[in-house]
Enzyme design. Structure first.
Site, PDB file in Angstrom:
ATOM      1  N   GLU A 135      -5.696  -3.530  -1.375  1.00  0.00           N
ATOM      2  CA  GLU A 135      -6.174  -4.660  -0.562  1.00  0.00           C
ATOM      3  C   GLU A 135      -7.287  -5.441  -1.246  1.00  0.00           C
ATOM      4  OE1 GLU A 135      -5.387  -1.681   0.556  1.00  0.00           O
ATOM      5  OE2 GLU A 135      -4.746  -1.701   2.652  1.00  0.00           O
ATOM      6  N   TRP A 186     -19.814  16.329  10.063  1.00  0.00           N
ATOM      7  CA  TRP A 186     -18.749  15.961   9.136  1.00  0.00           C
ATOM      8  C   TRP A 186     -18.910  16.700   7.816  1.00  0.00           C
ATOM      9  CZ3 TRP A 186     -17.656   9.947   9.332  1.00  0.00           C
ATOM     10  CH2 TRP A 186     -17.176   9.631  10.616  1.00  0.00           C
ATOM     11  N   THR A 246       0.856  -1.184   0.000  1.00  0.00           N
ATOM     12  CA  THR A 246       0.000   0.000   0.000  1.00  0.00           C
ATOM     13  C   THR A 246       0.893   1.234   0.000  1.00  0.00           C
ATOM     14  OG1 THR A 246      -0.024   0.057   2.392  1.00  0.00           O
ATOM     15  CG2 THR A 246      -1.770  -1.190   1.348  1.00  0.00           C
ATOM     16  N   LYS A 257     -14.012  17.400  10.637  1.00  0.00           N
ATOM     17  CA  LYS A 257     -14.976  17.317  11.737  1.00  0.00           C
ATOM     18  C   LYS A 257     -15.182  18.719  12.292  1.00  0.00           C
ATOM     19  CE  LYS A 257     -13.721  12.600  12.499  1.00  0.00           C
ATOM     20  NZ  LYS A 257     -12.431  12.317  11.879  1.00  0.00           N
TER      21      LYS A 257
HETATM   22  P1  AMP Z   1      -4.768   2.399  -3.435  1.00  0.00           P
HETATM   23  O1  AMP Z   1      -4.625   1.205  -2.593  1.00  0.00           O
HETATM   24  O2  AMP Z   1      -3.514   3.187  -3.585  1.00  0.00           O
HETATM   25  O3  AMP Z   1      -5.381   2.058  -4.756  1.00  0.00           O
HETATM   26  O4  AMP Z   1      -5.766   3.401  -2.688  1.00  0.00           O
HETATM   27  C1  AMP Z   1      -7.061   3.004  -2.347  1.00  0.00           C
HETATM   28  C2  AMP Z   1      -7.863   4.178  -1.892  1.00  0.00           C
HETATM   29  O5  AMP Z   1      -8.024   5.127  -2.947  1.00  0.00           O
HETATM   30  C3  AMP Z   1      -9.277   3.833  -1.489  1.00  0.00           C
HETATM   31  O6  AMP Z   1      -9.348   3.302  -0.198  1.00  0.00           O
HETATM   32  C4  AMP Z   1      -9.966   5.179  -1.624  1.00  0.00           C
HETATM   33  O7  AMP Z   1      -9.727   6.007  -0.495  1.00  0.00           O
HETATM   34  C5  AMP Z   1      -9.274   5.796  -2.814  1.00  0.00           C
HETATM   35  N1  AMP Z   1     -10.079   5.579  -4.033  1.00  0.00           N
HETATM   36  C6  AMP Z   1      -9.946   4.646  -4.970  1.00  0.00           C
HETATM   37  N2  AMP Z   1     -10.847   4.807  -5.952  1.00  0.00           N
HETATM   38  C7  AMP Z   1     -11.599   5.881  -5.613  1.00  0.00           C
HETATM   39  C8  AMP Z   1     -12.706   6.561  -6.207  1.00  0.00           C
HETATM   40  N3  AMP Z   1     -13.221   6.205  -7.369  1.00  0.00           N
HETATM   41  N4  AMP Z   1     -13.219   7.613  -5.517  1.00  0.00           N
HETATM   42  C9  AMP Z   1     -12.717   8.017  -4.334  1.00  0.00           C
HETATM   43  N5  AMP Z   1     -11.660   7.429  -3.750  1.00  0.00           N
HETATM   44  C10 AMP Z   1     -11.104   6.372  -4.373  1.00  0.00           C
END
Ligand code: AMP
Length: 546
Positions: free
Chosen positions: A330, A443, A185, A438
């Site tokens: 994940e 929120w 991640t 917050k």
């Molecule tokens: P990653 O593991 O780097 O792909 O990041 C995942 C995170 O990216 C998710 O938990 C979200 O917070 C954000 N994310 C992914 N796709 C979207 C989307 N279409 N809209 C808003 N947030 C997103």
């Protein structure tokens, strides 16, 4: 009673074998690191993946050994995905945009044995090689003619290694639950965490990506995966393109607006996928040059929330249908996709957009709900928002080398996102739980504010963070990059624009115009860096929340 059907393991090596057998002449075209176009077929790709497998075995690598790649989207990287996992070794896709300390951490944590690297990243590895005790050697993804001078030790040339092998081998039959690959991640806070995919989870996920209600790949289309193979599994597109027999076009390191526009038009791309920052660059390029992207049918955008204005520009100005997707490392990463239902097509466009800005419905395989902090499920009414929880066969169970489960007592994985789910099953991300502002016990969604600001014709990019407020605990500060830095819009003009688009008490207390906003290694707005940058920002105390 048991079913009496064949029980063969699901392995990623079957995907490239399948593509070679069923779509042997389908092509993979790459804009190489060196700049030329390279093209060959699935049949050749499969043979070279096996040559790589033989070369790795000859180097003494085998089942369970972790082999890293640090590379752009190219045909050689594509071969690595199959050659490494195919022999039961574990493909670790390292994101070269991480800071040096994070790179050192993940390479050591993964105990990478070899690193297969594009020439672009050789200097980076040279600067950290003394800190990488597990690494036995490096394989440069190039040919002899392009091998550079280097201080790295035990270096091999990829093409020379392959030339010594004949590719005449059968992939070993592995247990489908064995690890196929490893992805960390992005870890903006704390150390990155490793997610270790299995052959089974990768193949099941590919089916979901290929399904029409997923990304809908097939052999009639030319697909341009822009999302890097080193980020969140390239959204499954390396495996899914082989499963679907799609024509593949890979952009190498050439990700700017001009190059992407050229590739789309010259290679007649039907479908492509990337994060919003890439599309901001492309749309800006199209706007300033007057170019078009007429052949492009559809685009998947995900990784961050997709601004309404971006969807509208793609669809109304350039005739490209936008499907928003949500997922995370994940989840391999696909969780939801936003494709219109039949009845939506008859709605007026603004009403369709109200739905399109949501992150979409779960693909089959993913179960999803929202919960409050006490673990109670919340109503799926599009209003109640809470922690987004997921389950499914391609969702992480526990992080690499961690003894703890990543799940709650009922087997749900907490995504760290805050979301609503409406009555028709459409999920909408309100925020990352740590980014939500917050304010006075209520929120405020930073994402909604950012999206509203991105609709302003003079705003290129907007980010919103919570800043300490003596009365309301936190209030929103908006940071804006203007499209034309020489003549930026005023803070008042942006605030005025927002007035009709968000609740009055959501309006940012301050708007700062800046030249650039920091991004993470995966192209998201780096809110941690922004919070540090603006940590001493003083807001006035007379905001009214009514
Ligand atoms: P990653 O593991 O780097 O792909 O990041 C995942 C995170 O990216 C998710 O938990 C979200 O917070 C954000 N994310 C992914 N796709 C979207 C989307 N279409 N809209 C808003 N947030 C997103």
């Amino acid at each position: 009673m048991l079913g009496q059907m064949q029980d063969s393991p699901l392995l990623v090596s079957q995907l490239i074998d399948f593509a070679a057998k069923v779509y042997p002449s389908q092509t993979i075209t790459t804009k190489t690191v060196e700049g030329e176009l390279h093209q060959y077929t699935f049949k050749e790709s499969a043979k070279r993946s096996k040559q790589l497998a033989q070369a790795l075995l000859r180097l003494g690598l085998g089942e369970g050994d972790v082999v890293a790649t640090m590379a752009w989207n190219t045909y050689r990287h594509y071969e690595c995905w199959y050659g490494i996992s195919g022999i039961g070794a574990v493909l670790h896709t390292v994101n070269p945009r991480l800071f040096a300390e994070q790179l050192v951490y993940i390479i050591n944590h993964a105990e990478d044995q070899y690193i297969m690297v594009d020439l672009t990243f050789v200097p980076l590895l040279e600067s950290i090689q003394d800190l990488l005790p597990s690494v036995k050697g490096y394989i440069f993804l190039t040919d002899e003619a392009h091998m550079p001078e280097t201080v790295l030790k035990n270096v091999h040339c990829y093409e020379t290694l392959l030339a010594q092998e004949d590719g005449d081998m059968e992939w070993p039959s592995l247990d489908e639950s064995q690890a196929s690959s490893l992805c960390y991640t992005s870890g903006t806070t704390g150390n990155p965490k490793g997610v270790i995919y299995s052959h089974r989870s990768s193949v099941l996920h590919s089916w979901a990506v290929c399904a029409k209600s997923g990304m809908g790949l097939d052999a009639s289309e030319s697909v341009l995966p822009i999302v890097p193979m080193f980020h969140a599994n390239a959204w499954g597109l390396v495996y899914a393109t082989a499963m679907a027999g799609s024509r593949v076009v890979l952009p190498g390191p050439h990700l700017d607006g001009a190059n992407i526009c050229q590739l789309i038009n010259e290679q007649k791309i039907d479908f492509t996928a990337a994060v919003p920052t890439v599309w901001t660059m492309l749309l800006n390029y199209l706007e300033t040059t007057g170019n078009t992207i007429d052949c492009l049918q559809s685009v998947i955008i995900g990784g961050s929330a997709v601004p309404r204005a971006m969807i509208e520009t793609f669809e109304q100005k350039y005739g490209v249908e936008v499907w928003q997707a949500w997922g995370m490392t994940e989840l391999s990463p696909l969780g939801t996709i936003n494709k219109p239902q039949a009845q939506h097509r008859e709605w007026d466009y603004q009403r369709q957009l109200d739905v399109k800005v949501k992150q979409g419905r779960a693909v089959f395989g993913i179960d999803m709900t929202i919960m409050d902090d006490e673990g109670n499920e919340l109503a799926h009414d599009g209003v109640a928002f809470g922690r987004l929880m997921v389950k499914g066969p391609w969702v992480v169970d526990g992080y690499f080398k961690s003894k703890n489960t990543a799940l709650d007592d009922n087997g749900w994985f907490d995504t760290g996102d805050v979301a609503t789910i409406d009555a028709s099953g459409n999920m909408q991300i309100t925020d990352r739980s740590k980014d939500v502002i917050k304010s006075g016990g209520e929120w405020i969604s930073s994402i909604d504010l950012e999206n509203a600001a991105m609709g302003h014709p003079e705003v290129l990019e907007a980010a919103v963070i919570g800043v300490h407020h003596p009365k309301w605990e936190e209030r929103p500060l908006m940071i804006v990059v203007p499209k034309t830095p020489a003549t930026p819009p005023s803070a008042e003009a942006i605030s005025e624009f927002l007035t009709s688009r968000v609740a009055k008490w959501w309006l940012p207390d301050a708007i700062e115009i800046v030249k650039e906003i920091p991004h993470t290694a995966t192209g998201k707005i780096n809110k941690v860096a922004l919070r540090t940058q603006f940590k001493d920002y003083v807001l006035s105390t007379n905001t009214e929340m009514a």
